[in-house]
Write a protein that holds these residues in place. Structure first.
Motif, PDB file in Angstrom:
ATOM      1  N   ALA A   1       0.834  -1.206   0.000  1.00 29.88           N
ATOM      2  CA  ALA A   1       0.000   0.000   0.000  1.00 29.88           C
ATOM      3  C   ALA A   1       0.865   1.251   0.000  1.00 29.88           C
ATOM      4  N   PHE A   2       1.919   1.244   0.818  1.00 29.38           N
ATOM      5  CA  PHE A   2       2.815   2.401   0.831  1.00 29.38           C
ATOM      6  C   PHE A   2       3.488   2.576  -0.519  1.00 29.38           C
ATOM      7  N   ALA A   3       3.972   1.474  -1.113  1.00 23.97           N
ATOM      8  CA  ALA A   3       4.667   1.556  -2.401  1.00 23.97           C
ATOM      9  C   ALA A   3       3.766   2.158  -3.473  1.00 23.97           C
ATOM     10  N   ILE A   4       2.516   1.714  -3.523  1.00 27.57           N
ATOM     11  CA  ILE A   4       1.582   2.225  -4.533  1.00 27.57           C
ATOM     12  C   ILE A   4       1.270   3.691  -4.279  1.00 27.57           C
ATOM     13  N   MET A   5       1.052   4.046  -3.023  1.00 28.15           N
ATOM     14  CA  MET A   5       0.716   5.436  -2.712  1.00 28.15           C
ATOM     15  C   MET A   5       1.905   6.363  -2.958  1.00 28.15           C
ATOM     16  N   TRP A   6       3.115   5.911  -2.609  1.00 30.20           N
ATOM     17  CA  TRP A   6       4.296   6.743  -2.868  1.00 30.20           C
ATOM     18  C   TRP A   6       4.521   6.905  -4.372  1.00 30.20           C
ATOM     19  N   ALA A   7       4.326   5.836  -5.133  1.00 27.71           N
ATOM     20  CA  ALA A   7       4.455   5.929  -6.589  1.00 27.71           C
ATOM     21  C   ALA A   7       3.459   6.943  -7.139  1.00 27.71           C
ATOM     22  N   GLY A   8       2.251   6.979  -6.559  1.00 28.20           N
ATOM     23  CA  GLY A   8       1.256   7.952  -6.983  1.00 28.20           C
ATOM     24  C   GLY A   8       1.720   9.371  -6.759  1.00 28.20           C
ATOM     25  N   VAL A   9       2.292   9.641  -5.572  1.00 23.64           N
ATOM     26  CA  VAL A   9       2.815  10.982  -5.281  1.00 23.64           C
ATOM     27  C   VAL A   9       3.951  11.320  -6.232  1.00 23.64           C
ATOM     28  N   TYR A  10       4.831  10.364  -6.460  1.00 22.52           N
ATOM     29  CA  TYR A  10       5.982  10.589  -7.333  1.00 22.52           C
ATOM     30  C   TYR A  10       5.539  10.968  -8.742  1.00 22.52           C
ATOM     31  N   LEU A  11       4.553  10.264  -9.265  1.00 23.14           N
ATOM     32  CA  LEU A  11       4.141  10.469 -10.654  1.00 23.14           C
ATOM     33  C   LEU A  11       3.201  11.653 -10.841  1.00 23.14           C
ATOM     34  N   MET A  12       2.519  12.090  -9.777  1.00 25.35           N
ATOM     35  CA  MET A  12       1.534  13.161  -9.943  1.00 25.35           C
ATOM     36  C   MET A  12       2.157  14.551  -9.902  1.00 25.35           C
ATOM     37  N   GLN A  13       3.417  14.645  -9.529  1.00 24.57           N
ATOM     38  CA  GLN A  13       4.065  15.963  -9.528  1.00 24.57           C
ATOM     39  C   GLN A  13       5.569  15.793  -9.712  1.00 24.57           C
ATOM     40  N   LYS A  14       6.157  16.713 -10.474  1.00 22.63           N
ATOM     41  CA  LYS A  14       7.613  16.683 -10.649  1.00 22.63           C
ATOM     42  C   LYS A  14       8.235  18.052 -10.448  1.00 22.63           C
ATOM     43  N   THR A  15       7.439  19.033  -9.996  1.00 23.30           N
ATOM     44  CA  THR A  15       7.995  20.349  -9.697  1.00 23.30           C
ATOM     45  C   THR A  15       9.050  20.228  -8.608  1.00 23.30           C
ATOM     46  N   SER A  16       8.841  19.329  -7.671  1.00 31.47           N
ATOM     47  CA  SER A  16       9.813  19.075  -6.603  1.00 31.47           C
ATOM     48  C   SER A  16      10.524  17.754  -6.845  1.00 31.47           C
ATOM     49  N   TYR A  17      10.872  17.498  -8.102  1.00 33.73           N
ATOM     50  CA  TYR A  17      11.524  16.223  -8.446  1.00 33.73           C
ATOM     51  C   TYR A  17      12.846  16.076  -7.707  1.00 33.73           C
ATOM     52  N   ASN A  18      13.100  14.853  -7.271  1.00 35.32           N
ATOM     53  CA  ASN A  18      14.346  14.549  -6.600  1.00 35.32           C
ATOM     54  C   ASN A  18      14.687  13.092  -6.915  1.00 35.32           C
ATOM     55  N   ASN A  19      15.957  12.836  -7.262  1.00 27.32           N
ATOM     56  CA  ASN A  19      16.366  11.456  -7.538  1.00 27.32           C
ATOM     57  C   ASN A  19      16.076  10.537  -6.359  1.00 27.32           C
ATOM     58  N   HIS A  20      16.136  11.087  -5.157  1.00 22.46           N
ATOM     59  CA  HIS A  20      15.897  10.261  -3.983  1.00 22.46           C
ATOM     60  C   HIS A  20      14.444   9.796  -3.895  1.00 22.46           C
ATOM     61  N   TYR A  21      13.520  10.594  -4.408  1.00 25.90           N
ATOM     62  CA  TYR A  21      12.123  10.155  -4.444  1.00 25.90           C
ATOM     63  C   TYR A  21      11.978   8.930  -5.343  1.00 25.90           C
ATOM     64  N   TYR A  22      12.720   8.931  -6.433  1.00 21.73           N
ATOM     65  CA  TYR A  22      12.715   7.789  -7.359  1.00 21.73           C
ATOM     66  C   TYR A  22      13.317   6.558  -6.683  1.00 21.73           C
ATOM     67  N   LEU A  23      14.431   6.752  -5.971  1.00 21.02           N
ATOM     68  CA  LEU A  23      15.048   5.636  -5.260  1.00 21.02           C
ATOM     69  C   LEU A  23      14.094   5.058  -4.231  1.00 21.02           C
ATOM     70  N   LEU A  24      13.382   5.923  -3.510  1.00 21.64           N
ATOM     71  CA  LEU A  24      12.435   5.433  -2.513  1.00 21.64           C
ATOM     72  C   LEU A  24      11.294   4.658  -3.164  1.00 21.64           C
ATOM     73  N   MET A  25      10.868   5.070  -4.349  1.00 20.74           N
ATOM     74  CA  MET A  25       9.822   4.327  -5.044  1.00 20.74           C
ATOM     75  C   MET A  25      10.307   2.920  -5.397  1.00 20.74           C
ATOM     76  N   LEU A  26      11.522   2.818  -5.922  1.00 16.94           N
ATOM     77  CA  LEU A  26      12.083   1.504  -6.241  1.00 16.94           C
ATOM     78  C   LEU A  26      12.211   0.657  -4.980  1.00 16.94           C
ATOM     79  N   LEU A  27      12.757   1.261  -3.927  1.00 16.20           N
ATOM     80  CA  LEU A  27      12.956   0.536  -2.675  1.00 16.20           C
ATOM     81  C   LEU A  27      11.637   0.084  -2.078  1.00 16.20           C
ATOM     82  N   ALA A  28      10.602   0.927  -2.177  1.00 14.77           N
ATOM     83  CA  ALA A  28       9.299   0.578  -1.596  1.00 14.77           C
ATOM     84  C   ALA A  28       8.740  -0.687  -2.230  1.00 14.77           C
ATOM     85  N   PHE A  29       8.862  -0.802  -3.551  1.00 15.76           N
ATOM     86  CA  PHE A  29       8.352  -2.007  -4.211  1.00 15.76           C
ATOM     87  C   PHE A  29       9.243  -3.212  -3.922  1.00 15.76           C
TER      88      PHE A  29
END
Length: 438
Positions: free
Chosen positions: A92-120
């Motif tokens: 549930a966390f992985a899906i919800m975090w992926a949703g946050v990651y994909l719905m906005q990129k104004t505050s894009y950060n490589n670490h957000y991407y890493l956390l998405m990979l790690l969550a899954f």
């Protein structure tokens, strides 16, 4: 040989302890995003949110819905820490975090991407087999072992991240330390260290240390004679990043990864307070070995190829930005620009100069001024807004951009109607002007 290595049974103390750290940190990230106003500034206040292209349907919840969204994610982080309904909580966390990651990129950060990979990744791992409510409620599920591939999937992912981050720094503006000088200028007002961060010798240390640390830290932690030294340098490096660049939980998440490099016996003695290493024979070999090998192989091939895709695009990624994201190209450039949008009504030929303040936040305006996907997306947004009133329009921009200490150059072809051209994901968008060699 490969099967014996991947499916060897080892003590699972590293994974169990990391689960606790991981859950606490993601919970702090989510609750902290509410407390610091990040959710409000990024997902509630903007009239229009720049999602990843192709995910325009994924928009923030209306009203104060995103506060509830992040509160739920924070609570899931606590459940992960406790190991309660772990599989559900982690997915549930992985899906919800992926949703946050994909719905906005104004505050894009490589670490957000890493956390998405790690969550899954964490959602698929047996991280609640011990020291968890799940194991207490169902003693038959308790296990003190795991397969060796579980440890190495984390280590290999980190190796890819750090190695690409190091190699990406091997370019002119990093090697002459000019980009570091630019990055440090915004830190001038920091208490005590602000003036120190402006010194040339500090820039040189940061530049050299950044390359060497990223390149060598994983091998140093893997090799027992250099492990403690690597650990000390990791503490310094990540605390420096936390203090200077203020990037949330990620320096501490990086430190938490280090449990995978120390001996399981050491981790178990320190954190789980059990002196003996459990029997390694409590787990039978999996029946789906081939499937696991295939899935891991495909995943890591993608992780190895994705950061290289910018080489397949025309021109320099530092200028075009095509292929920059998902590539571990961290803190490599500074961009600034100026832009004017002109809307032409195709039926009346009337011209409207768009006031960006009427549509976008300050941070969004900075992005729109110098990033091609933001520029294109806002043109598409204008087209939809005018279509609501039955107007068919063309959108043209006058735009200049500079990268690092370079000069301003025309970035977008002013003769191209951005409302009518498609976005190309896998090839160069020709309406981006060629880079100028200085």
């Amino acid at each position: 040989m490969l099967r014996q290595f991947l499916f060897k049974k080892i003590d699972n103390a590293q994974l169990i302890v990391f689960r606790v750290f991981y859950g606490l940190l993601v919970s702090a990230e989510c609750y902290g995003a509410i407390a610091t106003g990040w959710v409000r500034r990024t997902l509630i206040e903007p009239q229009f949110t720049f999602s990843f292209i192709g995910f325009e349907w994924l928009q923030p919840l209306p009203g104060n819905g995103m506060y509830i969204y992040f509160a739920i994610m924070g609570t899931l982080g606590i459940l992960i820490t406790l190991g309660y309904k772990y599989r559900f909580s982690a997915f549930a966390f992985a899906i919800m975090w992926a949703g946050v990651y994909l719905m906005q990129k104004t505050s894009y950060n490589n670490h957000y991407y890493l956390l998405m990979l790690l969550a899954f990744i964490m959602a698929f791992l047996p991280a609640a087999k011990d020291f968890s409510i799940d194991a207490k409620l169902n003693p038959k599920s308790r296990s003190h072992t795991m397969f060796n591939w579980i440890r190495w999937i984390i280590i290999l992912q980190l190796f890819i991240v750090y190695t690409y981050a190091s190699v990406a720094k091997l370019y002119g503006d990093w090697l002459d330390f000019s980009i570091i000088e630019i990055l440090m200028k915004s830190k001038k007002d920091y208490f005590l260290i602000g003036e120190i961060l402006q010194q040339k010798w500090v820039h040189k240390i940061v530049g050299v240390f950044g390359i060497v640390f990223d390149l060598l830290i994983v091998p140093a932690l893997l090799w027992k004679p250099t492990r403690k030294v690597g650990f000390i340098f990791s503490i310094f490096f990540h605390l420096f990043n936390s203090i200077v660049f203020q990037i949330g939980i990620f320096p501490y998440l990086s430190l938490a990864f280090i449990v995978f490099f120390f001996e399981p016996k050491t981790i178990r003695n320190i954190f789980l307070r059990t002196k003996s290493i459990p029997s390694q024979n409590a787990q039978s070999p999996p029946k789906n070995q081939n499937l696991i090998i295939i899935v891991l192989g495909i995943y890591f091939i993608v992780q190895l190829v994705l950061p290289l895709r910018h080489h397949a695009f025309k021109d320099d990624v530092l200028w075009t930005e095509e292929g920059h994201r998902l590539s571990w190209r961290m803190m490599l450039r500074s961009r600034s620009g100026t832009i004017r949008y002109k809307v032409v009504n195709t039926q009346t030929d009337s011209i409207t100069n768009i006031k960006l303040n009427d549509y976008l936040t300050k941070k969004q305006r900075r992005k729109v001024a110098c990033y091609p996907d933001f520029i294109w997306q806002f043109a598409q947004h204008l087209k939809k807004e005018y279509a609501k009133n039955g107007e068919d329009i063309q959108v043209f921009v006058q735009n200049k951009v500079k990268v690092n200490k370079g000069k301003y150059h025309e970035f977008i072809d002013p003769k191209i109607d951005l409302a009518s051209v498609p976005w190309k994901h896998f090839s160069h968008n020709e309406w981006i002007r060629p880079s100028q060699k200085e």
